[in-house]
Scaffold this motif. Structure first.
Motif, PDB file in Angstrom:
ATOM      1  N   ARG A 119      38.557  41.995  36.110  1.00 40.37           N
ATOM      2  CA  ARG A 119      38.516  41.943  38.081  1.00 40.37           C
ATOM      3  C   ARG A 119      38.127  43.097  38.361  1.00 40.37           C
ATOM      4  NH1 ARG A 119      42.156  37.069  40.363  1.00 40.37           N
ATOM      5  NH2 ARG A 119      40.853  37.748  41.550  1.00 40.37           N
ATOM      6  N   TYR A 120      39.532  44.423  37.562  1.00 44.16           N
ATOM      7  CA  TYR A 120      39.592  45.416  38.379  1.00 44.16           C
ATOM      8  C   TYR A 120      38.067  46.070  38.237  1.00 44.16           C
ATOM      9  CZ  TYR A 120      41.440  50.047  39.286  1.00 44.16           C
ATOM     10  OH  TYR A 120      41.311  51.492  40.028  1.00 44.16           O
ATOM     11  N   ILE A 121      37.350  46.331  37.122  1.00 44.43           N
ATOM     12  CA  ILE A 121      36.272  47.072  37.078  1.00 44.43           C
ATOM     13  C   ILE A 121      34.974  46.407  38.096  1.00 44.43           C
ATOM     14  CG2 ILE A 121      34.509  47.880  35.045  1.00 44.43           C
ATOM     15  CD1 ILE A 121      36.613  47.438  33.383  1.00 44.43           C
ATOM     16  N   LEU A 122      35.047  45.213  37.928  1.00 49.81           N
ATOM     17  CA  LEU A 122      33.997  44.696  38.435  1.00 49.81           C
ATOM     18  C   LEU A 122      34.246  44.963  40.431  1.00 49.81           C
ATOM     19  CD1 LEU A 122      33.567  41.500  36.186  1.00 49.81           C
ATOM     20  CD2 LEU A 122      32.596  42.992  36.735  1.00 49.81           C
ATOM     21  N   SER A 123      35.592  45.238  41.082  1.00 48.60           N
ATOM     22  CA  SER A 123      35.865  45.031  42.159  1.00 48.60           C
ATOM     23  C   SER A 123      34.928  46.861  42.353  1.00 48.60           C
ATOM     24  CB  SER A 123      37.365  45.240  42.418  1.00 48.60           C
ATOM     25  OG  SER A 123      37.701  45.136  44.030  1.00 48.60           O
ATOM     26  N   ARG A 124      33.872  46.242  43.144  1.00 46.37           N
ATOM     27  CA  ARG A 124      32.962  48.005  43.805  1.00 46.37           C
ATOM     28  C   ARG A 124      31.561  47.306  43.865  1.00 46.37           C
ATOM     29  NH1 ARG A 124      32.480  52.054  39.218  1.00 46.37           N
ATOM     30  NH2 ARG A 124      30.708  52.654  40.596  1.00 46.37           N
ATOM     31  N   SER A 125      31.183  47.886  44.949  1.00 45.79           N
ATOM     32  CA  SER A 125      29.754  48.137  45.420  1.00 45.79           C
ATOM     33  C   SER A 125      28.645  49.045  44.800  1.00 45.79           C
ATOM     34  CB  SER A 125      29.659  48.383  47.103  1.00 45.79           C
ATOM     35  OG  SER A 125      28.767  47.261  47.590  1.00 45.79           O
ATOM     36  N   ASP A 126      27.931  48.464  43.738  1.00 49.87           N
ATOM     37  CA  ASP A 126      27.175  49.505  43.742  1.00 49.87           C
ATOM     38  C   ASP A 126      26.182  49.978  44.478  1.00 49.87           C
ATOM     39  OD1 ASP A 126      28.136  50.044  41.494  1.00 49.87           O
ATOM     40  OD2 ASP A 126      27.158  48.667  40.033  1.00 49.87           O
ATOM     41  N   SER A 127      25.918  49.013  45.099  1.00 51.04           N
ATOM     42  CA  SER A 127      24.950  49.208  46.334  1.00 51.04           C
ATOM     43  C   SER A 127      25.201  50.729  47.888  1.00 51.04           C
ATOM     44  CB  SER A 127      24.068  47.675  46.690  1.00 51.04           C
ATOM     45  OG  SER A 127      25.138  47.425  47.677  1.00 51.04           O
ATOM     46  N   GLN A 128      26.549  50.056  47.929  1.00 57.60           N
ATOM     47  CA  GLN A 128      27.152  50.806  49.030  1.00 57.60           C
ATOM     48  C   GLN A 128      27.304  52.684  48.268  1.00 57.60           C
ATOM     49  OE1 GLN A 128      31.512  50.524  49.582  1.00 57.60           O
ATOM     50  NE2 GLN A 128      31.749  49.875  51.084  1.00 57.60           N
ATOM     51  N   LEU A 129      28.371  52.384  47.060  1.00 54.64           N
ATOM     52  CA  LEU A 129      27.576  53.690  46.612  1.00 54.64           C
ATOM     53  C   LEU A 129      26.606  54.759  46.355  1.00 54.64           C
ATOM     54  CD1 LEU A 129      30.876  53.111  43.977  1.00 54.64           C
ATOM     55  CD2 LEU A 129      30.919  54.212  46.089  1.00 54.64           C
ATOM     56  N   LEU A 130      25.504  53.640  46.207  1.00 56.28           N
ATOM     57  CA  LEU A 130      24.056  54.550  45.853  1.00 56.28           C
ATOM     58  C   LEU A 130      23.846  54.956  47.596  1.00 56.28           C
ATOM     59  CD1 LEU A 130      22.527  52.892  43.221  1.00 56.28           C
ATOM     60  CD2 LEU A 130      22.715  54.973  43.552  1.00 56.28           C
ATOM     61  N   GLY A 141      35.498  41.984  46.119  1.00 58.07           N
ATOM     62  CA  GLY A 141      36.717  41.188  46.066  1.00 58.07           C
ATOM     63  C   GLY A 141      37.908  41.079  47.281  1.00 58.07           C
ATOM     64  N   LEU A 142      38.928  40.952  47.266  1.00 56.81           N
ATOM     65  CA  LEU A 142      40.495  41.499  47.825  1.00 56.81           C
ATOM     66  C   LEU A 142      39.794  43.175  49.220  1.00 56.81           C
ATOM     67  CD1 LEU A 142      43.488  40.434  46.636  1.00 56.81           C
ATOM     68  CD2 LEU A 142      42.441  39.171  47.751  1.00 56.81           C
ATOM     69  N   ALA A 153      34.814  51.268  53.625  1.00 57.63           N
ATOM     70  CA  ALA A 153      33.452  52.077  53.031  1.00 57.63           C
ATOM     71  C   ALA A 153      34.574  53.079  52.032  1.00 57.63           C
ATOM     72  CB  ALA A 153      32.430  52.255  53.749  1.00 57.63           C
ATOM     73  N   PRO A 154      34.363  53.265  50.468  1.00 59.70           N
ATOM     74  CA  PRO A 154      34.121  52.409  49.869  1.00 59.70           C
ATOM     75  C   PRO A 154      35.563  51.188  49.250  1.00 59.70           C
ATOM     76  CG  PRO A 154      35.468  54.347  48.866  1.00 59.70           C
ATOM     77  CD  PRO A 154      35.460  54.181  50.400  1.00 59.70           C
ATOM     78  N   CYS A 155      34.356  50.327  48.888  1.00 61.86           N
ATOM     79  CA  CYS A 155      35.561  48.721  49.287  1.00 61.86           C
ATOM     80  C   CYS A 155      35.444  48.786  47.708  1.00 61.86           C
ATOM     81  CB  CYS A 155      34.310  47.821  49.892  1.00 61.86           C
ATOM     82  SG  CYS A 155      32.517  47.327  49.157  1.00 61.86           S
ATOM     83  N   GLY A 156      36.284  47.588  47.396  1.00 63.61           N
ATOM     84  CA  GLY A 156      36.745  47.735  46.209  1.00 63.61           C
ATOM     85  C   GLY A 156      38.353  48.360  45.449  1.00 63.61           C
ATOM     86  N   ALA A 157      38.332  47.059  44.641  1.00 61.97           N
ATOM     87  CA  ALA A 157      40.678  47.573  44.084  1.00 61.97           C
ATOM     88  C   ALA A 157      40.447  49.480  43.262  1.00 61.97           C
ATOM     89  CB  ALA A 157      40.478  46.796  43.230  1.00 61.97           C
ATOM     90  N   ILE A 158      38.907  49.390  42.539  1.00 64.44           N
ATOM     91  CA  ILE A 158      38.877  51.097  42.313  1.00 64.44           C
ATOM     92  C   ILE A 158      39.255  51.886  42.774  1.00 64.44           C
ATOM     93  CG2 ILE A 158      37.839  52.534  40.575  1.00 64.44           C
ATOM     94  CD1 ILE A 158      36.314  50.145  39.744  1.00 64.44           C
ATOM     95  N   TRP A 244      37.015  59.130  39.646  1.00 66.07           N
ATOM     96  CA  TRP A 244      38.126  58.194  39.262  1.00 66.07           C
ATOM     97  C   TRP A 244      37.367  56.958  39.356  1.00 66.07           C
ATOM     98  CZ3 TRP A 244      43.489  57.306  39.039  1.00 66.07           C
ATOM     99  CH2 TRP A 244      43.550  55.674  39.520  1.00 66.07           C
ATOM    100  N   MET A 245      36.315  56.996  39.601  1.00 65.76           N
ATOM    101  CA  MET A 245      35.898  55.735  39.851  1.00 65.76           C
ATOM    102  C   MET A 245      34.621  55.090  38.278  1.00 65.76           C
ATOM    103  SD  MET A 245      35.389  54.129  42.727  1.00 65.76           S
ATOM    104  CE  MET A 245      33.986  52.996  42.497  1.00 65.76           C
TER     105      MET A 245
END
Length: 341
Positions: A119-130, A141-142, A153-158, A244-245
């Motif tokens: 769940r940690y690995i999936l907690s990111r938005s690739d379209s946002q990071l691009l 996620g949360l 921005a940037p979103c996600g647990a990572i 880090w990402m």
């Protein structure tokens, strides 16, 4: 209904070498001498490569300093709600007994930080990071939006758990002079990460590009202001952020933080002497933190795994060679005995 002769003929496969299975074939017949020679050569190759890799890894000079307990006072200070945003710096002195010649790399190392959780690995938005849509936070996620509904921005647990301690290396030139060791923060990422996987939104003013978003909860400053010294190292293309990402596979890992700038007193590397790490301690977690100074060789760092793997493979193949040779000689002796009868 009677079957006509031309119908039977039409169902026959074409008279070609492929369909009639008449292609030329080769059957490999290995002799005992050939098999034994192959195993012996392969074993010698793997053993030689393994020994060379081990010797190369052993030649790497590395020093690791765990600063978890040394900076414990800073951790306790920031645990108090009143001092949560207060910076706390601790000094970690150490002695370098031998000079580190050539390029020297500075890493931070974490013990017990599980970046490999699904769940940690999936907690990111690739379209946002691009940089395509900075408000696309649906996979985070949360950590999608703040308490007032503003996209992160940037979103996600990572991104939210990014390592943000500041590490500065100082050298004691003499008893009364301490100088900061020049370190470079660029060139620490993979080329594909820097130029393909991470991009900033297209805008002349980066702060305007991130308007309508907010920083992650655990970040001290927004993403467009990560590097005050280099304006080109802000946003999603910040080198520390990109490093880090790229999540680690094991709970104990180290990531590249800086590398030595070969100028002034450090043109040949780090000389032996007294040094100190000045660490601005930001976040505490259940594991431990360490700093690593290391050189590199043509085969990489000080990890012995690859060399040991080659050596073990060569040893197993050599054992198989001697076993097969013993069996071959025994059967050959029996065959000679029966022929004499």
């Amino acid at each position: 209904m009677e079957t006509r002769p031309q119908d039977i003929v039409s169902r026959l496969p074409d008279n070609t070498a492929v369909k009639q299975q008449q292609l030329p074939a080769c059957q490999l017949r290995l002799s005992a001498t050939g098999v034994l020679s192959s195993f012996f050569s392969a074993a010698a190759f793997f053993l030689s490569v393994g020994i060379i890799l081990i010797l190369s890894a052993k030649s790497v000079k590395e020093i690791e300093i765990n600063y978890t307990k040394i900076c414990a006072d800073c951790a306790k200070l920031r645990e108090e709600a009143f001092h949560f945003n207060k910076e706390c710096t601790c000094s970690v002195p150490f002695y370098l007994p031998e000079p580190m010649q050539g390029n020297v790399y500075l890493y931070y190392k974490l013990y017990g930080f599980y970046q490999n959780l699904h769940r940690y690995i999936l907690s990111r938005s690739d379209s946002q990071l691009l940089g395509e849509n900075i408000r696309d936070v649906q996979d985070c996620g949360l950590f999608e939006k703040s308490h007032n509904g503003t996209p992160i921005a940037p979103c996600g647990a990572i991104a939210n758990s990014m390592f943000n301690d500041t590490i500065i290396l100082s050298y004691t030139l003499n008893s009364s002079m301490h100088i900061q060791v020049p370190m470079l923060r660029n060139g620490i990422t993979w080329w594909t990460d820097k130029h393909v996987k991470f991009k900033n939104p297209s805008s002349k003013n980066l702060s305007n590009a991130f308007a309508g978003t907010t920083k992650p909860p655990f970040w001290p400053r927004p993403v467009y202001d990560l590097d005050a010294e280099d304006p080109g190292n802000n946003g999603f293309i910040n080198d520390d952020f990109i490093v880090w990402m790229r999540t680690a596979a094991f709970p104990t890992f180290k990531k590249l933080y800086r590398h030595l700038n070969l100028i002034q007193h450090f043109t040949e590397g780090l000389p032996a002497g007294n040094y100190s790490f000045n660490i601005t301690y930001i976040t505490k977690f259940q594991g431990e933190k360490a700093v690593v100074l290391s050189t590199l060789t043509w085969s990489g760092g000080s990890d012995l795994f690859l060399g040991i793997a080659y050596t073990v493979t060569g040893a197993v193949m050599w054992l198989a060679f001697f076993s097969m040779m013993a069996i071959h000689l025994r059967l050959k002796k029996k065959k000679t005995f029966f022929l004499q009868l």
